[in-house]
Each structure stands twice: as C-alpha cells, then as structure tokens.
Design a protein around this motif. Structure first.
Motif, mmCIF file in Angstrom:
data_model
loop_
_atom_site.group_PDB
_atom_site.id
_atom_site.type_symbol
_atom_site.label_atom_id
_atom_site.label_comp_id
_atom_site.label_asym_id
_atom_site.label_seq_id
_atom_site.Cartn_x
_atom_site.Cartn_y
_atom_site.Cartn_z
ATOM 1 N N LEU A 124 0.840 -1.202 0.000
ATOM 2 C CA LEU A 124 0.000 0.000 0.000
ATOM 3 C C LEU A 124 0.875 1.252 0.000
ATOM 4 N N LEU A 125 1.959 1.200 0.773
ATOM 5 C CA LEU A 125 2.848 2.356 0.848
ATOM 6 C C LEU A 125 3.475 2.655 -0.524
ATOM 7 N N PRO A 137 2.016 8.141 12.789
ATOM 8 C CA PRO A 137 1.203 9.349 12.598
ATOM 9 C C PRO A 137 -0.257 8.947 12.383
ATOM 10 N N LEU A 138 -1.159 9.771 12.906
ATOM 11 C CA LEU A 138 -2.562 9.351 13.041
ATOM 12 C C LEU A 138 -3.267 9.059 11.719
ATOM 13 N N VAL A 139 -3.274 9.999 10.813
ATOM 14 C CA VAL A 139 -4.082 9.844 9.600
ATOM 15 C C VAL A 139 -3.545 8.704 8.729
ATOM 16 N N GLU A 140 -2.262 8.798 8.382
ATOM 17 C CA GLU A 140 -1.659 7.798 7.503
ATOM 18 C C GLU A 140 -1.624 6.434 8.173
ATOM 19 N N GLY A 141 -1.332 6.447 9.489
ATOM 20 C CA GLY A 141 -1.256 5.186 10.217
ATOM 21 C C GLY A 141 -2.599 4.480 10.282
ATOM 22 N N ALA A 142 -3.652 5.239 10.540
ATOM 23 C CA ALA A 142 -4.994 4.639 10.620
ATOM 24 C C ALA A 142 -5.404 4.065 9.266
ATOM 25 N N ALA A 192 0.067 -3.545 13.140
ATOM 26 C CA ALA A 192 0.896 -2.540 13.817
ATOM 27 C C ALA A 192 2.093 -2.168 12.952
ATOM 28 N N ALA A 193 2.698 -3.175 12.298
ATOM 29 C CA ALA A 193 3.855 -2.902 11.433
ATOM 30 C C ALA A 193 3.443 -2.052 10.238
ATOM 31 N N ALA A 194 2.263 -2.323 9.680
ATOM 32 C CA ALA A 194 1.776 -1.541 8.539
ATOM 33 C C ALA A 194 1.585 -0.081 8.933
ATOM 34 N N ALA A 195 1.025 0.149 10.103
ATOM 35 C CA ALA A 195 0.802 1.524 10.562
ATOM 36 C C ALA A 195 2.124 2.271 10.698
ATOM 37 N N ARG A 247 5.465 6.240 8.758
ATOM 38 C CA ARG A 247 6.530 7.204 9.057
ATOM 39 C C ARG A 247 7.482 7.381 7.880
ATOM 40 N N ASP A 248 7.481 6.395 6.961
ATOM 41 C CA ASP A 248 8.376 6.467 5.798
ATOM 42 C C ASP A 248 7.675 7.003 4.553
ATOM 43 N N LEU A 249 6.414 7.350 4.686
ATOM 44 C CA LEU A 249 5.650 7.761 3.503
ATOM 45 C C LEU A 249 6.157 9.094 2.951
ATOM 46 N N MET A 250 6.565 9.072 1.689
ATOM 47 C CA MET A 250 6.969 10.300 1.012
ATOM 48 C C MET A 250 5.747 10.867 0.310
ATOM 49 N N LYS A 251 5.314 12.044 0.706
ATOM 50 C CA LYS A 251 4.099 12.623 0.122
ATOM 51 C C LYS A 251 4.404 13.496 -1.088
ATOM 52 N N VAL A 252 5.625 13.992 -1.151
ATOM 53 C CA VAL A 252 6.017 14.806 -2.295
ATOM 54 C C VAL A 252 6.852 13.925 -3.213
#
Lengths: 101, 136
Positions: A60-61, B93-98, B115-118, B122-127
């Motif tokens: 998903l990521l 982080p709340l939004v992305e983690g949920a 839990a690991a997926a959530a 923290r590594d999500l690159m949004k830009v």
C-alpha cells in the motif's frame, strides 16, 4: 528473462492508463492493494509516465508513492501461478473504479 | 479481525480519521473514534476510551492510533485495569497510520502485521521526487 516452453511466458504484464480522477491514491489505492492480496503471484508496479519511477513490489505504501495521477500509465507485472488472472483482475478493477466516479 | 481505536483530542478529528479509514476499507474493519473531553472541549476522556476498547476488543486484538502523547498515556492508564485485553498502541502518525492499518486489517492481517503496517506511515513520502525542488 526469456521464454520457457514455447508459447508460455514466465511473466504477465500490462500497461494501464489511470482514468480515476483522483489517480491511484487513498481509496482507489486501497482497493487495488486489497485486490492484489487475492493472488499468489509476485506483483510489481511502475509509473512509466514519471521518468524517475522504478518498479516496486506491491504494497500500500509503494502504491501511494507511485504518484500515479489521472492520465498516467502504470505498468503492472505479475509472476507466478495466477499471473494472468492477477493482471487481468487488476486492470479490470482500475476500469471499474474509474467508471464508478 | 483486528479492531482499530482512534484517540484524538478533538471529536471531529477522530471522526474524520475514522471516516477516511472506513471509506478505504468499505466499512469492513471495526473502527471506533474517541475524541474530546467529557464536556466536548479539546481533550481526552478516559472513560470514553475504556468504552471504545470494550466495543471492539476481541481475541484478534486492537491497534490504537493516537494524535499526541497524552492520548497514548491515557490509553495506557486505562489498560492497567484491563490486563486481559490484547492491545498495541501505535507510534504511527494518526491519519496515515490509521489508513494503512485499516487496509491491512481488512485483508486479515494479525495485530502484529497491522501494527507494522501503521508504522510504515513514518516512511511515507508525500512529495514525489520529481517535485523535490519544492520539498522541505
């Protein structure tokens, strides 16, 4: 990579155009990921519209980070026992999600 | 199926995160949102957290996503009285983690996998790298 027995590819791939107005993000990305989990094949994606994009295993990521917006071309590859079904189902899902909008 | 408890200092914030996760999973995952103090102002309501945990507790477990540290501390305090509950409090982080946790739970992941997926949030690159000149 090559071919095994005559006529039997060892990998299935297809380029699909993202038609969903929101691109392959948030909810469509979640639906796409959930569909990949129905298959055993190893599935990868690459946004071929973005030159810097590399082929990534489906998670998903990774889907979120493809940056696949409307109009982008995404290469879906599957390798495994159900590779044909997987690619066909994923391409059909993207069409269906776009049609629902 | 793993349940997800969202705890935030604002009821609207918690509900909004739940709405997003519900849509991504077509409502297939038990998600409860708890936000705000007893009087409706910004804050944390320990009894509401306890009720929320009881509503989704199961043998599969519950992953808790919080907005700030004090929310996590409140959940920990509640859990001291609930030793039998299988609960993990996520540092994501709340939004992305949920969102990531809900989708993972919806495909039958275990509590540990959810839990690991959530945490991967923290590594999500949004830009996107192609726009890096505008990235800070």
């Amino acid at each position: 990579m090559g071919e095994g027995h005559t006529g039997s590819k060892i990998m299935e791939e297809r380029v699909v155009k993202i038609r969903h107005p929101l691109g392959l993000h948030a909810r469509p990305a979640a639906d796409f990921y959930r569909k990949t989990r129905e298959f055993r094949s190893r599935i990868t994606v690459r946004n071929i519209t973005r030159r810097s994009s590399v082929e990534l295993p489906v998670s998903l990521l990774n889907l979120l980070q493809l940056g696949a917006s409307q109009g982008h071309q995404v290469l879906i590859r599957a390798e495994g026992e159900d590779e044909r079904e997987a690619v066909a189902a994923l391409a059909a899902l993207l069409d269906q999600l776009a049609a629902e909008e | 199926m793993v349940g997800i408890l969202i705890v935030a200092h604002s009821e609207q914030l918690a509900s909004g995160v739940k709405e997003f996760a519900d849509q991504a999973t077509h409502g297939q995952v038990p998600i409860v949102a708890i936000g705000g103090a007893i009087d409706g102002s910004l804050g944390i309501n320990a009894e509401a957290i306890r009720d929320g945990l009881h509503r989704i507790a199961s043998d599969d477990g519950v992953l808790v996503l919080v907005d700030f540290t004090s929310a996590a501390l409140s959940v920990e305090a509640v859990l001291e009285d609930e030793p039998a509950m299988r609960v993990v409090i996520s540092n994501a982080p709340l939004v992305e983690g949920a969102y990531l946790a809900a989708v993972e739970a919806s495909v039958g992941a275990t509590l540990e996998e959810t839990a690991a997926a959530a945490l991967r949030a923290r590594d999500l690159m949004k830009v996107h790298p192609e726009h890096r000149q505008r990235f800070r």
